[in-house]
Write an enzyme that holds these catalytic residues in place. Structure first.
Site, PDB file in Angstrom:
ATOM      1  N   ASP A   1      35.699  32.549  37.644  1.00  0.00           N
ATOM      2  CA  ASP A   1      36.679  33.380  38.687  1.00  0.00           C
ATOM      3  C   ASP A   1      36.497  34.974  37.970  1.00  0.00           C
ATOM      4  O   ASP A   1      36.066  35.217  37.012  1.00  0.00           O
ATOM      5  CB  ASP A   1      37.945  33.072  39.187  1.00  0.00           C
ATOM      6  CG  ASP A   1      39.029  33.329  38.053  1.00  0.00           C
ATOM      7  OD1 ASP A   1      38.588  33.694  37.104  1.00  0.00           O
ATOM      8  OD2 ASP A   1      40.040  32.750  38.334  1.00  0.00           O
TER       9      ASP A   1
ATOM     10  N   HIS B   1      40.520  45.662  50.455  1.00  0.00           N
ATOM     11  CA  HIS B   1      39.798  44.361  50.718  1.00  0.00           C
ATOM     12  C   HIS B   1      38.304  44.509  51.023  1.00  0.00           C
ATOM     13  O   HIS B   1      37.480  43.573  50.768  1.00  0.00           O
ATOM     14  CB  HIS B   1      40.652  43.460  51.671  1.00  0.00           C
ATOM     15  CG  HIS B   1      41.811  42.915  51.292  1.00  0.00           C
ATOM     16  ND1 HIS B   1      41.993  41.789  50.433  1.00  0.00           N
ATOM     17  CD2 HIS B   1      42.980  43.393  51.491  1.00  0.00           C
ATOM     18  CE1 HIS B   1      43.303  41.657  50.190  1.00  0.00           C
ATOM     19  NE2 HIS B   1      43.908  42.643  50.918  1.00  0.00           N
TER      20      HIS B   1
ATOM     21  N   ASP C   1      35.385  42.525  48.948  1.00  0.00           N
ATOM     22  CA  ASP C   1      34.424  41.768  49.488  1.00  0.00           C
ATOM     23  C   ASP C   1      32.866  42.167  48.879  1.00  0.00           C
ATOM     24  O   ASP C   1      32.115  41.203  48.498  1.00  0.00           O
ATOM     25  CB  ASP C   1      34.526  41.721  51.032  1.00  0.00           C
ATOM     26  CG  ASP C   1      35.368  41.258  51.706  1.00  0.00           C
ATOM     27  OD1 ASP C   1      36.209  40.257  51.007  1.00  0.00           O
ATOM     28  OD2 ASP C   1      35.746  41.576  52.812  1.00  0.00           O
TER      29      ASP C   1
ATOM     30  N   GLU D   1      37.897  34.136  44.793  1.00  0.00           N
ATOM     31  CA  GLU D   1      37.426  34.749  43.830  1.00  0.00           C
ATOM     32  C   GLU D   1      36.707  33.665  42.947  1.00  0.00           C
ATOM     33  O   GLU D   1      36.093  33.970  41.849  1.00  0.00           O
ATOM     34  CB  GLU D   1      38.127  35.784  43.012  1.00  0.00           C
ATOM     35  CG  GLU D   1      39.175  35.393  41.986  1.00  0.00           C
ATOM     36  CD  GLU D   1      40.415  35.139  42.598  1.00  0.00           C
ATOM     37  OE1 GLU D   1      41.333  35.267  41.878  1.00  0.00           O
ATOM     38  OE2 GLU D   1      40.578  34.841  43.891  1.00  0.00           O
TER      39      GLU D   1
END
Length: 310
Positions: free
Chosen positions: A173, A186, A190, A217
């Site tokens: 992650d 955000h 992305d 993630e």
């Protein structure tokens, strides 16, 4: 009443005598087989003459005629037998042997045009297949999703168990991803996820690997026939590529660019080990990598929990 019903039917109908002479034939039958003229002129003729003269319009005329002969010989009813024509038409055929008491008196043939129905079924199958494929993909990154990874894991686990080969799983992650989202928003988060996904795909491009977005993630990579050394090599290549990409992350507690932590598990599957265990143990290794500083790789050990940092 029966004669009127047959002549006005939307299905192609022909009734033969036991000697295969045409007793009843309707216009729809003639239209379906491209037979000219009014149907009554064919009453009394041998039915195979009609088929032979128009056999070229069939996709497989030899098979068609052979099936007709074997059906008549066996005198067993058939329903919905499909026949394909060169022009793309598809007919469904029914056959019923006609008996009066115990006396056999003829054959009943009925043909229905199911071309549009088959096309609709084909279109529906294609649409369902497309939906199924979409349901197995992550909409943001274009990677496989967790559902497809779970299915692939079952397949690879069974194969590795049968062949007694190793199977490796990487779970990684993005370090301090929540802080990244809080700092850059955000939408930029992305973009970061897509960038990391593309790096992972590019690193495993020539390998028999299955890459998926596992959730949030987190990303998972299934490596069939890969031993621990090969899994570590792959994980380190991805870790380095992410770090070297230099995606700015001022809120990171480990580096000023985006980094990843990786957990690795390698196993030779056996019947007494559930497939999901490889994921759980890779997750424990990932936790250890994060606990000991992030931006690193940790390998799960069967003797000690994820204590081998790389």
């Amino acid at each position: 009443m029966f004669s009127v019903m047959v002549q006005n039917a939307k299905t192609g109908t022909m009734i033969e005598t036991p000697e295969r002479e045409v007793a009843v034939i309707n216009q729809t039958f003639c239209d379906m087989f491209d037979i000219p003229g009014p149907p009554n002129q064919y009453v009394g003729l041998k039915s195979n003459q009609l088929f032979l003269s128009h056999a070229p319009m069939l996709k497989d005329p030899a098979r068609f005629l052979k099936t007709v002969e074997s059906t008549v010989y066996s005198k067993e009813s058939i329903v919905d037998e499909e026949i394909t024509f060169i022009n793309g038409k598809i007919y469904a055929r029914d056959y019923i042997p006609i008996y009066e008491g115990h006396v056999y008196i003829g054959h009943y043939w009925e043909y229905r045009d199911i071309t549009e129905k088959k096309k609709a079924e084909c279109d529906l199958r294609k649409a369902n297949k497309k939906l199924e494929m979409l349901s197995m993909k992550d909409g943001l990154t274009g990677l496989n999703n967790r559902r497809s990874l779970d299915k692939q894991l079952e397949i690879e686990w069974e194969y590795a168990q049968k062949e007694k080969e190793p199977l490796s799983f990487l779970l990684f992650d993005i370090d301090y991803f929540k802080a990244y989202n809080d700092t850059y928003g955000h939408i930029q988060g992305d973009e970061c996820l897509k960038e990391v996904a593309n790096i992972a795909k590019s690193v495993v491009f020539d390998e028999p690997a299955f890459v998926a977005r596992y959730g949030g993630e987190e990303f998972g990579i299934l490596l069939p026939r890969a031993n621990q050394y090969e899994a570590i090599k792959m994980a380190e290549a991805i870790r380095q590529q992410v770090e070297q990409r230099g995606i700015i992350h001022q809120a990171s507690g480990v580096f000023k660019c985006v980094t990843i932590s990786v957990g690795i598990m390698t196993v030779v599957p056996s019947e007494n080990i559930p497939p999901i265990s490889i994921v759980h143990q890779a997750d424990q290794a990932l936790y250890e990598a994060k606990r000991t500083g992030r931006n690193r790789i940790s390998v799960y050990s069967h003797h000690k929990e994820a204590d081998s940092n790389v």
